[in-house]
Design a protein around this motif. Structure first.
Motif, PDB file in Angstrom:
ATOM      1  N   ASN A 250       0.812  -1.219   0.000  1.00  0.00           N
ATOM      2  CA  ASN A 250       0.000   0.000   0.000  1.00  0.00           C
ATOM      3  C   ASN A 250       0.848   1.273   0.000  1.00  0.00           C
ATOM      4  O   ASN A 250       0.305   2.374  -0.073  1.00  0.00           O
ATOM      5  CB  ASN A 250      -0.917   0.018   1.224  1.00  0.00           C
ATOM      6  N   TYR A 251       2.174   1.106   0.099  1.00  0.00           N
ATOM      7  CA  TYR A 251       3.066   2.271   0.158  1.00  0.00           C
ATOM      8  C   TYR A 251       4.071   2.264  -0.993  1.00  0.00           C
ATOM      9  O   TYR A 251       5.109   2.912  -0.910  1.00  0.00           O
ATOM     10  CB  TYR A 251       3.829   2.285   1.486  1.00  0.00           C
ATOM     11  N   VAL A 252       3.747   1.553  -2.067  1.00  0.00           N
ATOM     12  CA  VAL A 252       4.701   1.422  -3.173  1.00  0.00           C
ATOM     13  C   VAL A 252       5.043   2.778  -3.775  1.00  0.00           C
ATOM     14  O   VAL A 252       6.204   3.063  -4.101  1.00  0.00           O
ATOM     15  CB  VAL A 252       4.141   0.467  -4.249  1.00  0.00           C
ATOM     16  N   GLN A 253       4.070   3.647  -3.921  1.00  0.00           N
ATOM     17  CA  GLN A 253       4.310   4.936  -4.565  1.00  0.00           C
ATOM     18  C   GLN A 253       4.924   5.967  -3.622  1.00  0.00           C
ATOM     19  O   GLN A 253       5.620   6.876  -4.073  1.00  0.00           O
ATOM     20  CB  GLN A 253       2.998   5.486  -5.133  1.00  0.00           C
ATOM     21  N   THR A 254       4.700   5.833  -2.334  1.00  0.00           N
ATOM     22  CA  THR A 254       5.192   6.832  -1.379  1.00  0.00           C
ATOM     23  C   THR A 254       6.406   6.355  -0.593  1.00  0.00           C
ATOM     24  O   THR A 254       7.214   7.187  -0.170  1.00  0.00           O
ATOM     25  CB  THR A 254       4.068   7.218  -0.391  1.00  0.00           C
ATOM     26  N   ALA A 255       6.516   5.046  -0.380  1.00  0.00           N
ATOM     27  CA  ALA A 255       7.643   4.513   0.387  1.00  0.00           C
ATOM     28  C   ALA A 255       8.075   3.192  -0.256  1.00  0.00           C
ATOM     29  O   ALA A 255       7.853   2.104   0.274  1.00  0.00           O
ATOM     30  CB  ALA A 255       7.267   4.307   1.856  1.00  0.00           C
ATOM     31  N   TRP A 256       8.715   3.288  -1.416  1.00  0.00           N
ATOM     32  CA  TRP A 256       9.072   2.127  -2.222  1.00  0.00           C
ATOM     33  C   TRP A 256      10.015   1.163  -1.512  1.00  0.00           C
ATOM     34  O   TRP A 256      10.042  -0.040  -1.793  1.00  0.00           O
ATOM     35  CB  TRP A 256       9.718   2.591  -3.530  1.00  0.00           C
ATOM     36  N   TRP A 257      10.821   1.660  -0.586  1.00  0.00           N
ATOM     37  CA  TRP A 257      11.853   0.833   0.049  1.00  0.00           C
ATOM     38  C   TRP A 257      11.267  -0.271   0.930  1.00  0.00           C
ATOM     39  O   TRP A 257      11.937  -1.261   1.207  1.00  0.00           O
ATOM     40  CB  TRP A 257      12.791   1.715   0.872  1.00  0.00           C
TER      41      TRP A 257
END
Length: 291
Positions: A250-257
């Motif tokens: 759910n955080y691929v675009q904002t927190a890719w790491w």
């Protein structure tokens, strides 16, 4: 003269192994698998927090920004590197123990089916054909929906679903080995079947088994990560690579790491094991070597 003679076998052995050990596949495989394996092995000493230390003030810290969180943090402020190291214990445990259990069960069944043949051989091989026709994911979803998820249940599920590969491989080797001259000679000396099977036939069937085990450990790490990602693997509260991928989607675009680094850990571990498997295949079967 004696000293010179004793040095010759050692020199020949060194010349034989040096080009094989220095092969790219062996060096790269040992480096990738060994470095990640050591990180996982000593994760308890390096990260005593257990991967559950929450620091909301440092939540979603990008990688390579803070010296305290080299690979960044997740939405709860937990260190990504720490959770990768501790989560690897689940993947390595599943990969190693499931492959060990499957090879033990499949080898015993394949040895006796191939050596004695008869009605038991027919029954076991037809049962193996039916089981191989079942898709693993469908089988996993059905079984885990009934018995529930868990580390031990995932291992048992993989053993039950994979022993047939080893049984068929060992059986095919035994069918050719049981007619070889050294086996016929052992029978003529009156050796019991148990001695012939485990002392004469099994050692000559180990080569393909070792290669398959290496590749299956890598495959089982991928399967465990996939099952955990789908919510069918280990407890979500236990750090695992598949669980980290599921938490970070759910955080691929904002927190890719959050997803990239656990994914890299899976990829590098599987790549290292596959390289070692290819290297072993080339050493055991030089005629099948690929360019």
């Amino acid at each position: 003269m004696t000293g010179r003679t004793s040095q010759q076998p050692a020199a020949k052995s060194a010349r034989f192994w040096r080009p094989r050990i220095l092969h790219f596949e062996f060096v790269a495989g040992v480096f990738l698998t060994g470095s990640l394996g050591l990180l996982v092995l000593f994760s308890g000493l390096l990260f005593p927090g257990g991967g559950e230390t929450i620091d909301l003030a440092a939540r979603l810290t990008p990688p390579f920004v803070s010296t305290g969180h080299i690979l960044g943090t997740d939405p709860l402020g937990r260190d990504i590197l720490e959770r990768i190291a501790l989560g690897g214990r689940v993947s390595f445990t599943v990969g190693i123990f499931s492959a060990a259990g499957a090879v033990f069960l499949g080898t015993i069944v394949g040895l006796f089916a191939g050596y004695y043949r008869g009605i038991w051989d027919v029954f076991i091989m037809r049962f193996a054909d039916v089981q191989l026709a079942l898709p693993f994911i469908l089988l996993a979803i059905t079984v885990i929906a009934i018995i529930g998820p868990g580390l031990d249940r995932v291992i048992i599920l993989m053993i039950v679903s994979q022993w047939v590969q080893y049984a068929r491989l060992v059986r095919s080797s035994v069918l050719s080995l049981r007619e070889r001259e050294f086996v016929q000679a052992a029978r003529s000396y009156g050796l019991p079947d148990r001695k012939i099977i485990f002392s004469h036939i099994l050692p000559n069937a180990l080569g393909p088994l070792i290669i398959l085990v290496t590749l299956n450990v890598a495959n089982n790490i991928l399967l465990e990560s996939s099952l955990t990602f789908l919510g069918l693997g280990v407890d979500p509260q236990v750090p695992s690579w598949g669980g980290m991928l599921s938490e970070g989607r759910n955080y691929v675009q904002t927190a890719w790491w959050i997803t990239v680094f656990p994914g890299l850990a899976i990829m590098l571990t599987v790549l290292g094991l596959n390289l070692l498997g290819d290297w072993l295949r080339d050493q055991i079967d030089p005629l099948g070597k690929t360019a």
